[in-house]
Design an enzyme around this catalytic site. Structure first.
Site, short mmCIF file in Angstrom:
data_model
loop_
_atom_site.label_atom_id
_atom_site.label_comp_id
_atom_site.label_asym_id
_atom_site.label_seq_id
_atom_site.Cartn_x
_atom_site.Cartn_y
_atom_site.Cartn_z
N GLY A 46 13.30 -8.40 64.80
CA GLY A 46 12.23 -9.26 65.28
C GLY A 46 11.15 -9.27 64.21
O GLY A 46 11.48 -9.38 63.04
N GLU A 47 9.94 -9.10 64.60
CA GLU A 47 8.83 -9.06 63.64
C GLU A 47 8.10 -7.73 63.85
O GLU A 47 7.48 -7.53 64.90
CB GLU A 47 7.92 -10.27 63.90
CG GLU A 47 6.75 -10.38 62.96
CD GLU A 47 7.16 -10.36 61.51
OE1 GLU A 47 8.06 -11.12 61.11
OE2 GLU A 47 6.58 -9.56 60.76
N SER A 48 8.22 -6.85 62.86
CA SER A 48 7.73 -5.48 63.07
C SER A 48 6.23 -5.43 63.35
O SER A 48 5.76 -4.58 64.10
CB SER A 48 8.09 -4.61 61.87
OG SER A 48 7.53 -5.14 60.69
N CYS A 78 16.80 -3.77 61.35
CA CYS A 78 15.87 -4.70 60.72
C CYS A 78 14.42 -4.32 61.08
O CYS A 78 13.95 -3.27 60.67
CB CYS A 78 16.24 -6.13 61.06
SG CYS A 78 15.67 -7.27 59.79
N ARG A 107 9.20 -4.40 53.39
CA ARG A 107 9.48 -5.58 54.22
C ARG A 107 9.86 -6.77 53.36
O ARG A 107 9.38 -6.91 52.25
CB ARG A 107 8.25 -5.92 55.06
CG ARG A 107 7.90 -4.85 56.07
CD ARG A 107 6.64 -5.22 56.84
NE ARG A 107 6.83 -6.43 57.60
CZ ARG A 107 5.89 -7.38 57.72
NH1 ARG A 107 4.74 -7.26 57.13
NH2 ARG A 107 6.14 -8.45 58.46
N ILE A 136 18.53 -10.95 57.74
CA ILE A 136 17.55 -12.02 57.99
C ILE A 136 16.16 -11.51 57.63
O ILE A 136 15.64 -10.61 58.29
CB ILE A 136 17.58 -12.44 59.49
CG1 ILE A 136 18.99 -12.87 59.90
CG2 ILE A 136 16.57 -13.57 59.73
CD1 ILE A 136 19.15 -13.09 61.40
N HIS A 172 21.47 -7.01 60.97
CA HIS A 172 21.58 -7.24 62.42
C HIS A 172 23.01 -7.05 62.90
O HIS A 172 23.75 -8.04 63.02
CB HIS A 172 21.15 -8.69 62.74
CG HIS A 172 19.69 -8.93 62.70
ND1 HIS A 172 18.92 -9.04 63.84
CD2 HIS A 172 18.84 -9.07 61.66
CE1 HIS A 172 17.66 -9.25 63.50
NE2 HIS A 172 17.58 -9.28 62.19
N GLU A 174 24.18 -6.67 65.73
CA GLU A 174 24.45 -7.34 67.02
C GLU A 174 24.84 -8.80 66.82
O GLU A 174 25.31 -9.44 67.75
CB GLU A 174 23.24 -7.20 67.95
CG GLU A 174 22.09 -8.16 67.73
CD GLU A 174 21.23 -7.87 66.49
OE1 GLU A 174 21.57 -6.96 65.71
OE2 GLU A 174 20.23 -8.59 66.30
N1 GLN Z 1 10.79 -9.45 58.27
C1 GLN Z 1 10.72 -8.83 59.56
C2 GLN Z 1 9.63 -7.77 59.63
O1 GLN Z 1 9.01 -7.48 58.67
C3 GLN Z 1 12.05 -8.20 59.96
C4 GLN Z 1 13.08 -9.29 60.10
C5 GLN Z 1 14.11 -9.03 61.15
O2 GLN Z 1 13.99 -8.15 62.00
N2 GLN Z 1 15.10 -9.87 61.13
O3 GLN Z 1 9.37 -7.24 60.66
#
Ligand code: GLN
Length: 203
Positions: A46-48, A78, A107, A136, A172, A174
């Site tokens: 997701g987005e950390s 990720c 990141r 991703i 990922h 999953e």
């Molecule tokens: N770029 C995202 C982050 O910094 C991580 C990307 C992902 O979980 N697919 O959180």
């Protein structure tokens, strides 16, 4: 086995499906009570920065930190890997991480031109050939401490690591139609046995 899958943001459903296909019971993790009686936790992508903020808003950061500190097995993928890391490079200043594994992660490390890509990974200890890994906007592991096992790398850069009960992947798993990495994690959790200390702390 009961596995809690962080479900504040990002792809938790596919992780739950993979774990259930392997016979585990899953619980979406949204409140501290969802950590009761679980044997392991999965932190999806997701987005950390967003996940870090939501963990604090939902009062989950400290309870999860306590369980991880007491040895709760964890699989971070990720953004989930970023959250478990000891050090986050190119993070936001207010972004927090659990320091559950002795790695420094950068990141978005693979650059814009390769925002997403697939790589066939040779994974240490995984039978059945290469693993089709989907990256991703992936982070990379820039430093792995002496007690960290590097299980796979891309161009010499670690992307799958383990230290004790904590497994992290820059990709990922999953999203691949391949359950071997989730199975590797569950088998590892089983081999570790019950985490007595962490059950005690939870009371
Ligand atoms: N770029 C995202 C982050 O910094 C991580 C990307 C992902 O979980 N697919 O959180």
């Amino acid at each position: 086995m009961r596995v809690s899958v962080l479900a504040l943001q990002g792809a938790s459903a596919l992780h739950e499906a993979a774990l259930r296909a392997l016979g585990a019971e899953t619980v979406p993790l949204r409140t501290p009570g969802d950590l009761d009686d679980v044997d392991a936790v999965v932190l999806p992508g997701g987005e950390s920065t967003t996940i870090s903020m939501m963990l604090e808003r939902n009062g989950l950061f400290e309870p999860l930190a306590a369980r991880l500190g007491a040895g709760l097995p964890a699989f971070g993928t990720c953004a989930g890997m970023i959250l478990l890391a000891d050090e986050v490079l190119d993070g936001r200043p207010d972004q927090r991480s659990f320091a559950a594994i002795d790695v420094a992660v950068r990141r978005n490390a693979f650059g814009r031109q390769v925002d997403s890509f697939e790589a066939d990974l040779r994974i240490e200890g995984l039978d059945g050939g290469d693993f089709p890994a989907v990256f991703i906007r992936a982070p990379v592991i820039e430093r792995a401490g002496p007690d960290v096992e590097v299980l796979a790398a891309v161009d010499g850069r670690p992307v799958l690591c383990r230290q004790g009960p904590v497994l992290v992947a820059a990709f990922h798993p999953e999203l691949s139609d391949d359950l071997r990495l989730h199975r590797l994690f569950l088998d590892h959790v089983t081999s570790l046995g019950p985490v007595l200390a962490d059950r005690a702390t939870a009371d």
